[in-house]
Design a protein around this motif. Structure first.
Motif, PDB file in Angstrom:
ATOM      1  N   PRO A  96      79.171  -3.291  -3.980  1.00  0.00           N
ATOM      2  CA  PRO A  96      78.467  -3.389  -2.694  1.00  0.00           C
ATOM      3  C   PRO A  96      79.345  -3.959  -1.578  1.00  0.00           C
ATOM      4  CG  PRO A  96      77.036  -4.127  -4.463  1.00  0.00           C
ATOM      5  CD  PRO A  96      78.405  -3.960  -5.059  1.00  0.00           C
ATOM      6  N   ARG A  97      80.096  -5.007  -1.881  1.00  0.00           N
ATOM      7  CA  ARG A  97      80.947  -5.608  -0.854  1.00  0.00           C
ATOM      8  C   ARG A  97      82.002  -4.626  -0.366  1.00  0.00           C
ATOM      9  NH1 ARG A  97      81.972 -11.528  -3.755  1.00  0.00           N
ATOM     10  NH2 ARG A  97      79.842 -12.339  -3.456  1.00  0.00           N
ATOM     11  N   ALA A  98      82.605  -3.895  -1.304  1.00  0.00           N
ATOM     12  CA  ALA A  98      83.629  -2.919  -0.924  1.00  0.00           C
ATOM     13  C   ALA A  98      83.024  -1.789  -0.093  1.00  0.00           C
ATOM     14  CB  ALA A  98      84.300  -2.354  -2.175  1.00  0.00           C
ATOM     15  N   THR A  99      81.798  -1.376  -0.424  1.00  0.00           N
ATOM     16  CA  THR A  99      81.141  -0.301   0.323  1.00  0.00           C
ATOM     17  C   THR A  99      80.910  -0.697   1.772  1.00  0.00           C
ATOM     18  OG1 THR A  99      80.028   0.474  -1.685  1.00  0.00           O
ATOM     19  CG2 THR A  99      79.117   1.196   0.430  1.00  0.00           C
ATOM     20  N   TYR A 100      80.325  -1.858   1.979  1.00  0.00           N
ATOM     21  CA  TYR A 100      80.077  -2.326   3.351  1.00  0.00           C
ATOM     22  C   TYR A 100      81.384  -2.566   4.096  1.00  0.00           C
ATOM     23  CZ  TYR A 100      75.092  -3.049   2.369  1.00  0.00           C
ATOM     24  OH  TYR A 100      73.771  -2.863   2.067  1.00  0.00           O
ATOM     25  N   ALA A 101      82.357  -3.171   3.427  1.00  0.00           N
ATOM     26  CA  ALA A 101      83.635  -3.460   4.084  1.00  0.00           C
ATOM     27  C   ALA A 101      84.331  -2.179   4.510  1.00  0.00           C
ATOM     28  CB  ALA A 101      84.532  -4.267   3.147  1.00  0.00           C
ATOM     29  N   ALA A 102      84.330  -1.176   3.634  1.00  0.00           N
ATOM     30  CA  ALA A 102      84.989   0.089   3.957  1.00  0.00           C
ATOM     31  C   ALA A 102      84.305   0.785   5.128  1.00  0.00           C
ATOM     32  CB  ALA A 102      84.999   0.999   2.726  1.00  0.00           C
ATOM     33  N   LEU A 103      82.983   0.811   5.090  1.00  0.00           N
ATOM     34  CA  LEU A 103      82.233   1.463   6.168  1.00  0.00           C
ATOM     35  C   LEU A 103      82.491   0.808   7.519  1.00  0.00           C
ATOM     36  CD1 LEU A 103      78.590   2.454   5.137  1.00  0.00           C
ATOM     37  CD2 LEU A 103      80.306   3.835   6.318  1.00  0.00           C
TER      38      LEU A 103
END
Length: 480
Positions: free
Chosen positions: A244-251
């Motif tokens: 989840p953290r990587a998803t939000y950070a990437a977006l």
């Protein structure tokens, strides 16, 4: 395929540990992988001029804001479902969990086609870009396919090795390309642009001018690959938090980077002149802007980093596609031999080589037939990926809503109902825009547009049939 579908014995589980990838990826490493797949410098140099010229002109930077908001809505539900999906299959695992094996495997085949098409197609951009780099350093004029072949060998080697080696390579390349664009952005902003900084990004009249639909379409194309965070689940540290953290950070990183940089490029020429130059010389729009604000040295650096950006994109998509093959082989949808990791590297080496084989055939055929590497080879494959990407997002959004329909499992109404529904509406509108303009995306050929749709429908149908034949086996979790 027949050996895995012939008898019930073929569906038996192998030893658990033997079919599991290994790694220790944290949030930064996964973000590097995902953002590299989006090819930030490639988008700035290729998609942004198209959005300015054919879309809503100086209001185009605002479409990145809109696209980011839609995809953040999607991510809210996507990450809520993550703890309940205990396998590294990204889209197809999420869809299978909520909608069953046939639909899930159908989606997996669409995803695999989409990612392989993108990896192969980008070689059509990388070849000419690499030839330009060779000429920049005084070398001879080389055919695009020779550069593509050299990059293919490196990609195959890195794909065979441990994922952490790829993440380090991508980290270096991504940092370099973002750094030079940030320097360009600062150069433009600190000088106040051509005659003041553009207000198009916040001006409602400018945002809705021209073709807002085309602008949104090009913006959505720029995010392909961001959702691949979940495919690295088995190689991530504490995936329930990391993914989840990587998803939000990437977006957020992708969205802010695109919006700010496209706004800076418009400011660098002025609203009207930026659209004019993007229309008349879109292929050199980034280089022309760089030379204007950073001089010839900056232009040379951009030329080199544009090439490395495309390579990073290819490597990222290769890693994602290989892991889709691995995940499908884990549940015996594809030959089980593809689901055994390398004993030392812990990588999906056989699945990686399988993807390399498909890509090699695509490049060879394009070269032999004499396709234009950018206008035909890349454009046709990118059109396939664009449609497939949005369809996959829509299917996953539906899966989230269905999974939490009867039991929110402690989540808020916003997390599992409202946000996913808003994301679904935005994605459905984007799909309509893409399908309406698909022939323009693939060179104006309605026949080719229909062929692309037929390929995607065929991939889904074939996958659904395989999923139905495997029945319960395809619906079980992968070996833990």
């Amino acid at each position: 395929m027949s050996e895995t579908l012939a008898t019930p014995d073929a569906l038996a589980d192998p030893p658990a540990a033997a079919r599991k990838l290994r790694g220790n990826l944290g949030v930064p490493a996964i973000v590097f992988m995902v953002v590299a797949a989006a090819a930030p410098l490639g988008v700035v140099g290729g998609v942004v001029p198209l959005g300015l010229a054919a879309g809503n002109g100086a209001g185009f930077p605002a479409t990145f804001v809109a696209a980011t908001v839609v995809l953040l809505f999607f991510a809210v539900g996507f990450t809520a479902l993550t703890p309940y999906v205990e396998e590294a299959g990204a889209f197809f695992s999420y869809v299978r969990t909520a909608l069953g094996a046939p639909v899930g495997i159908g989606v997996a085949f669409v995803a695999l086609l989409s990612y392989v098409a993108m990896e192969a197609g980008v070689y059509g951009l990388l070849g000419p870009a690499g030839a330009s780099v060779v000429e920049l350093f005084g070398g001879p004029t080389l055919p695009w396919w020779l550069i593509a072949a050299a990059a293919f060998v490196v990609t195959t080697y890195l794909g065979y090795r441990n994922i952490e080696l790829s993440s380090r390579v991508l980290g270096v390349l991504l940092t370099a390309e973002i750094a030079i664009v940030v320097v360009l952005d600062l150069g433009i902003v600190l000088r106040g642009g051509d005659h003041g900084l553009s207000t198009g990004i916040v001006n409602p009249d400018t945002i809705v001018s021209g073709s807002l639909g085309i602008g949104l379409l090009f913006a959505m194309i720029s995010y392909v690959g961001f959702e691949a965070t979940a495919i690295f689940r088995d190689e991530a540290r504490t995936p329930e938090r990391t993914i989840p953290r990587a998803t939000y950070a990437a977006l957020l990183l992708i969205g802010v980077f695109y919006a700010v940089t496209s706004w800076a490029l418009v400011s660098g020429w002025g609203d009207e002149q930026a659209v004019t130059r993007a229309t008349e010389a879109g292929g050199t729009f980034l280089a022309d802007t760089t030379q204007r604000y950073l001089g010839i040295v900056g232009t040379d650096i951009i030329t080199v980093l544009y090439f490395t950006s495309l390579f990073a994109c290819i490597l990222a998509f290769h890693n994602v596609a290989a892991r889709y093959v691995f995940a499908l082989a884990q549940r015996d949808v594809l030959p089980a031999s593809l689901s055994y990791p390398h004993p030392r590297h812990g990588s999906p080496h056989r699945a990686s080589l399988w993807i390399s084989g498909v890509v090699a055939v695509s490049i060879a055929l394009a070269a032999l037939v004499g396709l234009d590497p950018a206008a035909q080879f890349y454009t046709w494959f990118a059109g396939t990926t664009t449609v497939g990407f949005v369809v996959l997002l829509i299917a996953t959004s539906v899966a989230v809503l269905v999974f939490f329909a009867s039991d929110r499992r402690g989540h808020s109404l916003w997390r599992v109902r409202i946000a996913p529904a808003l994301g679904l509406l935005g994605l459905a509108a984007s799909l309509v825009l893409i399908l309406t303009n698909l022939s323009d995306l693939v060179g104006g050929s309605s026949v080719l547009a229909w062929i692309i749709l037929a390929l995607l429908v065929g991939a889904f149908t074939g996958g659904a049939v395989v999923g139905a034949r495997l029945g319960g086996r395809a619906g079980e979790g992968a070996p833990a």
